[in-house]
Design a protein around this motif. Structure first.
Motif, mmCIF file in Angstrom:
data_model
loop_
_atom_site.group_PDB
_atom_site.id
_atom_site.type_symbol
_atom_site.label_atom_id
_atom_site.label_comp_id
_atom_site.label_asym_id
_atom_site.label_seq_id
_atom_site.Cartn_x
_atom_site.Cartn_y
_atom_site.Cartn_z
ATOM 1 N N THR A 48 -10.604 31.204 -5.612
ATOM 2 C CA THR A 48 -9.125 31.069 -5.342
ATOM 3 C C THR A 48 -9.128 30.545 -3.677
ATOM 4 N N MET A 49 -10.048 30.857 -2.819
ATOM 5 C CA MET A 49 -10.296 30.430 -1.417
ATOM 6 C C MET A 49 -10.493 28.946 -1.696
ATOM 7 N N ILE A 50 -11.607 28.798 -2.323
ATOM 8 C CA ILE A 50 -12.083 27.205 -2.349
ATOM 9 C C ILE A 50 -10.737 26.291 -2.921
ATOM 10 N N LEU A 51 -10.237 26.632 -3.819
ATOM 11 C CA LEU A 51 -8.896 25.802 -4.530
ATOM 12 C C LEU A 51 -7.945 25.803 -3.331
ATOM 13 N N GLY A 52 -7.875 27.024 -2.780
ATOM 14 C CA GLY A 52 -6.542 26.996 -1.749
ATOM 15 C C GLY A 52 -6.862 25.893 -0.512
ATOM 16 N N ILE A 53 -8.241 26.204 -0.059
ATOM 17 C CA ILE A 53 -8.481 25.414 1.004
ATOM 18 C C ILE A 53 -8.686 23.611 0.611
ATOM 19 N N VAL A 54 -9.118 23.279 -0.433
ATOM 20 C CA VAL A 54 -8.979 21.854 -1.072
ATOM 21 C C VAL A 54 -7.628 21.684 -1.136
ATOM 22 N N GLY A 55 -6.665 22.623 -1.688
ATOM 23 C CA GLY A 55 -5.131 22.314 -1.619
ATOM 24 C C GLY A 55 -4.547 22.065 -0.271
ATOM 25 N N ALA A 56 -5.023 22.700 0.451
ATOM 26 C CA ALA A 56 -4.419 22.598 1.990
ATOM 27 C C ALA A 56 -4.867 21.309 2.491
#
Length: 89
Positions: A32-40
């Protein structure tokens, strides 16, 4: 924006995106954190491209509009990750 703020924004944006995005997504807090950072980064870069007409690697800011851009970017990242993992299986 420092790495801790990116991690916090990534966790929040990834969690919101997983709640909004239809279907079931696997993974725990790390994904979740990795996809969120990539998404940011993805959302911030797309927003910069649309508003300024230039391509640059920028993350969304730690604000309400930045969170919205990061959530949209995280949803795009979830969609792209689903395409990659679905074609590999």
């Amino acid at each position: 924006m420092n790495i801790l703020a990116w991690a916090i924004l990534g966790i929040v944006a990834g969690a919101i995106a997983k709640l909004i995005y239809p279907g079931r997504q696997g993974g725990g807090i790390l994904s979740t954190m990795i996809l969120g950072i990539v998404g940011a980064f993805l959302g911030g870069s797309l927003f910069t491209l649309l508003t300024q007409g230039t391509i640059s690697l920028t993350a969304a800011g730690f604000s309400l509009p930045g969170l919205i851009v990061a959530v949209i970017g995280a949803m795009i990242a979830i969609f792209l990750w689903g395409l990659v993992t679905r074609s590999a299986a």
